[in-house]
Design an enzyme around this catalytic site. Sequence first.
Site, PDB file in Angstrom:
ATOM      1  N   CYS A 191      51.077  24.433  12.374  1.00 15.78           N
ATOM      2  CA  CYS A 191      51.146  24.599  13.829  1.00 15.78           C
ATOM      3  C   CYS A 191      49.849  24.145  14.489  1.00 15.78           C
ATOM      4  O   CYS A 191      49.867  23.496  15.534  1.00 15.78           O
ATOM      5  CB  CYS A 191      51.445  26.056  14.168  1.00 15.78           C
ATOM      6  SG  CYS A 191      51.598  26.391  15.936  1.00 15.78           S
TER       7      CYS A 191
ATOM      8  N   CYS B 257      55.536  33.790  12.690  1.00 10.52           N
ATOM      9  CA  CYS B 257      56.083  34.093  14.016  1.00 10.52           C
ATOM     10  C   CYS B 257      57.579  33.836  14.120  1.00 10.52           C
ATOM     11  O   CYS B 257      58.263  34.501  14.896  1.00 10.52           O
ATOM     12  CB  CYS B 257      55.316  33.340  15.102  1.00 10.52           C
ATOM     13  SG  CYS B 257      55.509  31.539  15.052  1.00 10.52           S
TER      14      CYS B 257
END
Length: 362
Positions: free
Chosen positions: A101, A197
């Site tokens: 990410c 997440c």
Amino acid sequence: MRVLAAMSGGVDSSVAAARMVDAGHEVVGVHLALSSTPRSHREGARGCCSLEDARDARRAADVLGIPFYVWDVAERFRQDVIEDFLAEYAQGRTPNPCLRCNERIKFAAVLDRALALGFDAVCTGHYARIQRGPQGLELHRAADSAKDQSYVLGVLSQPQLEHALFPLGDSLKTEVRAEAAARGLAVADKPDSHDICFIPDGDTADFLRSHLGAAPGDIVDSSGRRLGSHDGAYQFTVGQRRGLRLGTPAPDGRPRYVLEVSPVTRTVVVGTADELSVTGLTGVRPIWCGPPPDAPLECTVQYRAHGAAAPAVVELRGDEVDVEFRAPVRGVAPGQAAVFYADTRVLGSATIARTRRAAVGS
């Protein structure tokens, strides 16, 4: 300076944004929407990026008196992080989605958009330090060793560091929470997020099973003797001990660990702790924070997110990096990053492709 503050809705990014305001910069807060179907913490989720997180980020921006926006990066996140995560596991590797990410979303897609809009830098709540050295900017470990996140930032190149700001690098987490409380930020006591997440319940095996389907196979020892079965080799990672569900106990009674995952044959190889040791590794897709080394490099190598760094010799060989550890180490999983350090300074990183297993008894 115009600064885009990436605000997750947590205490760290909120205080980081506050410090940028205090420094006199023109700050705009942005929350990244990573899912097209935002969830609620009330649904039992423990990760980040929920509707409550977006609201917390907006409330923090209101307290700081800065503009606030939500950027939808869900499709890019799905392609570059979630799909990559699934593809890596399907190939028997263990990826780090936070690292991916940072590499492809926060300091690529988001940074590129910020620069296009006239911002000078992106500020985040990461615990790491950027210092200027004789050959340019250097990425260093954070002052708070327990919170240091330089490992997941080891994929950043020099151009990306030029536009990154980490205001918390010299602070302890306790100091950050105290500062948040003093500033009247409601997130001062908000728990840290520890889960992936996009897997808020923490059940990675179930997430993989639901996306990749069942793929039953055998669990064998290093001699090929069958010890049990599984419904998906992708559920296992090198170094794993729990959840093996061996049908045949080890004859010596010693614990067994995952040594190798082979999705092609659907085989999981397990062995003793001694068999888990490796003497070296080969890394691919190297990224250097400065000039690449032109000779074998004595440094330390961190090969998992929450592990210690081990002394090693690193040598660049074409498009690959060869790492030879000074002493055998355990728990090195293909797919993870090998991050190279000179004391606290990050020199670069590579993705672990292969390992060299130590001879038992060495």
